[in-house]
Design a protein around this motif. Structure first.
Motif, mmCIF file in Angstrom:
data_model
loop_
_atom_site.group_PDB
_atom_site.id
_atom_site.type_symbol
_atom_site.label_atom_id
_atom_site.label_comp_id
_atom_site.label_asym_id
_atom_site.label_seq_id
_atom_site.Cartn_x
_atom_site.Cartn_y
_atom_site.Cartn_z
ATOM 1 N N SER A 71 -0.329 -6.218 11.821
ATOM 2 C CA SER A 71 0.811 -5.411 11.617
ATOM 3 C C SER A 71 0.741 -4.153 11.159
ATOM 4 C CB SER A 71 1.718 -6.167 10.662
ATOM 5 O OG SER A 71 2.352 -7.506 11.317
ATOM 6 N N LEU A 77 2.945 -2.200 3.338
ATOM 7 C CA LEU A 77 2.915 -2.695 1.839
ATOM 8 C C LEU A 77 1.313 -2.814 1.798
ATOM 9 C CD1 LEU A 77 5.248 -5.518 1.390
ATOM 10 C CD2 LEU A 77 4.853 -3.631 -0.311
ATOM 11 N N PRO A 136 9.987 -1.747 -4.041
ATOM 12 C CA PRO A 136 8.309 -1.953 -3.745
ATOM 13 C C PRO A 136 7.786 -1.317 -2.693
ATOM 14 C CG PRO A 136 9.336 -4.057 -4.533
ATOM 15 C CD PRO A 136 10.570 -3.394 -4.015
ATOM 16 N N TYR A 185 8.950 -0.760 10.374
ATOM 17 C CA TYR A 185 8.293 -1.949 9.540
ATOM 18 C C TYR A 185 8.094 -1.661 8.381
ATOM 19 C CZ TYR A 185 6.429 -6.558 10.122
ATOM 20 O OH TYR A 185 6.398 -7.966 9.961
ATOM 21 N N ASN A 186 8.189 -2.317 7.162
ATOM 22 C CA ASN A 186 7.873 -2.006 5.969
ATOM 23 C C ASN A 186 6.437 -2.047 5.691
ATOM 24 O OD1 ASN A 186 10.632 -1.906 5.036
ATOM 25 N ND2 ASN A 186 10.496 -4.062 4.120
ATOM 26 N N HIS A 231 -4.611 -0.889 1.515
ATOM 27 C CA HIS A 231 -5.623 -0.515 2.687
ATOM 28 C C HIS A 231 -4.282 0.139 3.758
ATOM 29 C CE1 HIS A 231 -8.110 -1.526 6.168
ATOM 30 N NE2 HIS A 231 -8.491 -0.445 5.478
ATOM 31 N N LYS A 232 -3.522 -0.707 3.952
ATOM 32 C CA LYS A 232 -2.328 -0.377 4.974
ATOM 33 C C LYS A 232 -1.697 1.007 4.803
ATOM 34 C CE LYS A 232 -1.224 -4.750 7.429
ATOM 35 N NZ LYS A 232 -0.149 -5.614 7.894
#
Lengths: 355, 355
Positions: free
Chosen positions: B355, B88, B113, B85-86, B91-92
């Protein structure tokens, strides 16, 4: 706590407190004006926080669909609960009696075995008489007796039981079938009148038709659920505007594989597969020309309309889901929002339990 | 603990341990025999219990779809995780670096990005080089670069980053498009070869096509998820038999409003609205002539076929859902069953997070 929505990890469920309270008040006002009671269904929010506000606004009590929901609401201090579900089985019936010790409890039935269970566990139990409504199938084709005569027979069986009392009739009419339900219930009143049995209350539900509930002649109590949050399907049904929708899903664009495709981090494990007759899986605020055309478990696919521009990678979008009740059920927490700021994070206390 | 299934309150999710272990072993055997690695996707079960068994059977590691899933699996001692999973957002990305301190971590990207985010947070962080796969859209029309040239450009960007290393190519092919995916990946290998860049691994997924994965020429690792439980849609796809389905939903018949209609206490908040091309919402074991024709949130409507008999009020039925992955996600717990007895109750530890 007052933090920016943009700092939340996604996907997240946002509930606009001001809109939710306005929806509560609007429905209560309509009910009071038309002389019927409101008993909101908490399956939509599953939060004692909002259940208490619904009662404070004037609701006579709450409706629950599951025994666990009712137990959790009772623990949270809600004191008048209608459980609109047939309860069966020794263990659940034991829990039901326990619940009846804590709150003013009403239940439903549409068949004899369920009444026999209620009768068996309440007889001799040191609780007030358990109020039992007879569920009627007035066109919803789900649960409910098929005829007024069946309803009468069940009511008579309830009345004969030492520690049960007949609460009245209950129905969940299919959306758009309110007039048909009203007619069914009117005929039932005639049958009960002829038998000399009083119907203490007639409880009816459903947000889609709530704004014409005042037209019903055979209803004393209404049980809307979704009205507190509203959603895209209620907007389509004419029950709300998009601006009145209090619940939205915050998602992040994580990929832009092509010019007219954006992928967000909200799939069926967030928005669910519920279509409810809608085209696509939600209304993207500010991107009304684009549609959520497909979901997999953790991905949502947005396709842009002719000439519409899609949000960039990393941008956050807010989505009004097709069906609010099932979305809030996917999450352990919702974020309360007011004036565009996050003001609290509430655990969805009544989710995850058995019926 | 060894209690009778019939004593469980419903709805409940049952997982037959023996069938699940047999499914794990069968897939591992197929992979080993055909010389590719297995990296099961834990989004199906969300349980460290089964993740450990998949690794013990020979899997090289696990696949997660969400950062929270990966964090929980890491805490439970799983040591090799591919997060497909990308990721972004500041915080993540911080959480990702923290995760990379605990386990051998691989991630994916299909855009610049996302790579820039990985680059930014790993540069200077005291962690091993983060392995980054380039996700390719080989026909699934979800995430992924559209061309091998785009994949090459992203790989070069990854290689140029000081603390990232190029893991290889990753794709999730649409069901039935395995040959198309293989061809896409073969062309990509040509493009990478011409540029002098080695592709360390090619990771491909999907239970529906797993039994022909051995035919692929451009794949080193396979990421099936549903195979551990199997479900009705996998049976329809020919990937399993009904007898191999390890997950079932236990529900109770709570109403029999008409001769050919039974209502069970499993609705969309149990079985979900996922149809996945199926007719109705699940396979009722022992009632193959009847169908689950409609669901509301907590009710399922069963209609009997011509001459078929329906279960009585109070009877319990077991249902193989259309889609196992979304059903287990609805529940806080699943019941492990062996030899027809409940042997344990496991919290679905990795459900409910962002996610």
């Amino acid at each position: 706590m007052s933090i920016s929505i943009d700092t939340l990890d996604t996907p997240a469920v946002l509930v606009d407190l001001d809109k939710a309270l306005a929806n509560i008040n609007k429905a209560q006002h309509y009910a009071s004006e038309h002389g019927f009671c409101l008993r909101p269904h908490i399956k939509t929010h599953k939060l004692s926080f909002f259940a208490h506000r619904q009662v404070a606004a004037g609701a006579v009590g709450i409706t629950c669909q599951k025994l666990t929901e009712a137990e959790i609401m009772a623990q949270a201090g809600l004191s008048d609960i209608l459980l609109t579900y047939n309860i069966l089985g020794a263990h659940k019936l034991g829990r039901l009696v326990n619940l009846a010790r804590q709150v003013s409890l009403s239940v439903v039935t549409d068949n004899l075995p369920v009444i026999e269970g209620y009768d068996r566990v309440t007889a001799g139990a040191d609780i007030p008489a358990l109020r039992v409504f007879v569920e009627c199938d007035t066109g919803g084709n789900r649960c409910g007796v098929q005829t007024a005569q069946e309803a009468l027979a069940l009511a008579q069986r309830i009345i004969a039981a030492p520690n049960l009392c007949f609460g009245g009739l209950m129905t969940y009419p299919a959306s758009g079938k309110q007039a048909q339900a009203d007619e069914w219930l009117g005929q039932a009143r005639g049958v009960f009148d002829a038998a000399g049995i009083d119907i203490p209350a007639i409880t009816v539900g459903g947000t889609p038709d709530m704004w014409t509930a005042g037209d019903m002649r055979n209803m004393t109590e209404y049980r809307p659920g979704t009205y507190i949050y509203m959603d895209r399907s209620q907007v389509a049904a004419g029950a709300a505007t998009i601006g009145e929708c209090a619940l939205s899903v915050l998602a992040t664009v994580i990929s832009r594989p092509t010019e007219n495709r954006a992928i967000i981090d909200a799939g069926t494990k967030t928005l669910t597969s519920d279509l409810l007759g809608q085209d696509g899986y939600g209304h993207i605020i500010g991107h009304e020309d684009s549609r959520i055309t497909a979901l997999s478990e953790e991905h949502g696919t947005i396709r842009s309309g002719e000439g519409a521009s899609l949000p960039a990678i990393g941008e956050k979008v807010r989505i009004i889901p097709n069906h609010a009740c099932v979305v809030t059920n996917m999450f352990d927490h919702i974020y309360l929002v007011s004036d565009g700021k996050v003001i609290d994070r509430l655990p969805v206390v009544a989710r995850g339990g058995v019926s």
